[in-house]
Design an enzyme around this catalytic site. Structure first.
Site, PDB file in Angstrom:
ATOM      1  N   ASP A   9       0.850  -1.201   0.000  1.00 22.43           N
ATOM      2  CA  ASP A   9       0.000   0.000   0.000  1.00 22.43           C
ATOM      3  C   ASP A   9       0.887   1.253   0.000  1.00 22.43           C
ATOM      4  O   ASP A   9       0.392   2.379  -0.042  1.00 22.43           O
ATOM      5  CB  ASP A   9      -1.018  -0.002   1.152  1.00 22.43           C
ATOM      6  N   SER A  10       2.219   1.046  -0.020  1.00 19.30           N
ATOM      7  CA  SER A  10       3.148   2.152  -0.304  1.00 19.30           C
ATOM      8  C   SER A  10       2.845   2.707  -1.692  1.00 19.30           C
ATOM      9  O   SER A  10       3.334   3.772  -2.069  1.00 19.30           O
ATOM     10  CB  SER A  10       4.602   1.676  -0.229  1.00 19.30           C
ATOM     11  N   ASP A  33      -1.094  -6.014  -0.352  1.00 15.76           N
ATOM     12  CA  ASP A  33      -1.447  -5.417   0.940  1.00 15.76           C
ATOM     13  C   ASP A  33      -2.942  -5.168   1.067  1.00 15.76           C
ATOM     14  O   ASP A  33      -3.578  -4.662   0.129  1.00 15.76           O
ATOM     15  CB  ASP A  33      -0.755  -4.048   1.072  1.00 15.76           C
ATOM     16  N   LYS A  92      -1.154  -9.325   2.797  1.00 14.45           N
ATOM     17  CA  LYS A  92      -0.411  -8.893   3.995  1.00 14.45           C
ATOM     18  C   LYS A  92      -1.281  -7.910   4.757  1.00 14.45           C
ATOM     19  O   LYS A  92      -1.993  -7.097   4.149  1.00 14.45           O
ATOM     20  CB  LYS A  92       0.913  -8.226   3.603  1.00 14.45           C
ATOM     21  N   GLU A 117      -1.285  -5.487   8.657  1.00 16.11           N
ATOM     22  CA  GLU A 117      -0.441  -4.959   9.726  1.00 16.11           C
ATOM     23  C   GLU A 117      -1.059  -5.229  11.105  1.00 16.11           C
ATOM     24  O   GLU A 117      -2.275  -5.171  11.255  1.00 16.11           O
ATOM     25  CB  GLU A 117      -0.263  -3.440   9.542  1.00 16.11           C
ATOM     26  N   GLU A 158       9.497  -4.212  10.210  1.00 15.83           N
ATOM     27  CA  GLU A 158       9.887  -2.916   9.643  1.00 15.83           C
ATOM     28  C   GLU A 158      10.444  -2.001  10.735  1.00 15.83           C
ATOM     29  O   GLU A 158       9.793  -1.794  11.768  1.00 15.83           O
ATOM     30  CB  GLU A 158       8.666  -2.257   8.963  1.00 15.83           C
TER      31      GLU A 158
HETATM   32  O1  KIV Z   1       3.591  -1.120   1.587  1.00 21.23           O
HETATM   33  C1  KIV Z   1       4.779  -1.474   1.600  1.00 21.23           C
HETATM   34  O2  KIV Z   1       5.564  -1.204   0.697  1.00 21.23           O
HETATM   35  C2  KIV Z   1       5.227  -2.247   2.761  1.00 21.23           C
HETATM   36  C3  KIV Z   1       6.699  -2.501   2.870  1.00 21.23           C
HETATM   37  C4  KIV Z   1       7.369  -1.280   3.327  1.00 21.23           C
HETATM   38  C5  KIV Z   1       6.988  -3.652   3.731  1.00 21.23           C
HETATM   39  O3  KIV Z   1       4.447  -2.632   3.558  1.00 21.23           O
END
Ligand code: KIV
Length: 277
Positions: free
Chosen positions: A46-47, A85, A115, A117, A184
């Site tokens: 989600d970056s 994500d 993924k 969090e 992280e």
């Molecule tokens: O969203 C992302 O890129 C991440 C990484 C920084 C692990 O969660």
């Protein structure tokens, strides 16, 4: 032929002490390049929000945006294991909603895993997503979706109490069935200790060399980002400079009439030209 990466291949790599490689990607050409380079995993992170869509942080990213980019990435991969994500608020409201959203990333997006969090507070959701046959990757330490709770991007687990909480969460996630865990921005000795205690692979970002694998954000790894560079980032290329340099040269050549040259142009029969006027 390259091997198709699966959850069991990743587990086996940890067992054999082989490092796992992961990078984020958000579109088809990047995915093709990761595939060609032979990395194990792509994270459609989600970056996406800050790296690609120009948001201030990851919080505004929507499910539709994640599905859209996950589909593009998956069209470019055959062997690489793709994790997508779950964005902020897509798994916080109810277990049912979380399962449906995780299902969208797999069913519509084509990802092999999702993924999310968080630690103890996410156990129920994690177990239910896994019960729906979707592999889940955990993410502890500096979890960017909690940025307002943390009050900024700060290294996590720097004292004994915080470190114990991180380890306890990691063990709970493992017990809940996550197939791997992103750590992280945690001190390297703590990440190494957690890695030793877990049977599942840890993937570090700003967590030192003791993790089972590493992940970096595409734009950081390739030197596209010009923002403040965190300590854990290494630029393996300087594409920002290469790309802006190329664009400046293109602009100059067009303005001077140097581009396109004859070799970039199509011709037609000589006798047809007067008939154009
Ligand atoms: O969203 C992302 O890129 C991440 C990484 C920084 C692990 O969660």
């Amino acid at each position: 032929m390259a091997e198709k990466i699966t959850v069991s291949v990743l587990r086996e790599k940890k067992a054999q002490g082989l490092k796992i490689t992961m990078v984020t990607a958000y579109d088809y050409p990047s995915a093709r390049m990761v595939e060609e380079a032979g990395l194990d995993m792509i994270l459609v992170g989600d970056s996406l929000g800050n790296a690609v869509l120009g948001y201030e942080n990851t919080l505004p990213v929507t499910m539709d945006e994640m599905v859209h980019h996950t589909r593009a990435v998956c069209r470019g991969t055959r062997h690489t294991f793709v994790v997508a994500d779950l964005p902020f608020l897509s798994y916080h409201v109810s277990v049912e909603q979380a399962i449906l959203n995780a299902g969208r990333l797999v069913k519509e997006g084509g990802a092999q895993a999702v993924k999310l969090e968080g630690g103890k507070e996410r156990l129920e959701v994690i177990k239910r997503i896994i019960a729906a046959e979707i592999p889940v990757m955990g993410h502890l330490g500096l979890t960017p979706q909690s940025i307002h709770q943390f009050g900024g991007f700060k290294v996590q687990g720097k004292n004994k109490e915080q470190a114990e909480k991180l380890l306890a969460d990691a063990l709970l996630l493992e017990e809940a069935g996550v197939f791997a865990l992103v750590l992280e921005c945690v001190p390297a000795p703590l990440a190494a200790m957690i890695t030793e205690k877990l049977s599942i692979p840890t993937i570090g970002i700003g967590a030192g060399a003791g993790c089972d694998g590493q992940v970096l954000v595409w734009h950081d790894l390739l030197g596209i980002t010009q923002d403040l560079k965190p300590r854990f980032v290494k630029n393996y290329a300087h594409l920002h400079d290469d790309i802006t340099g190329a664009l400046k040269q293109y602009k100059a050549e067009v303005e001077k009439g140097q581009f396109p040259a004859a070799e970039h142009s199509y011709t037609m029969k000589e006798e047809e030209i007067p008939r154009l006027y």
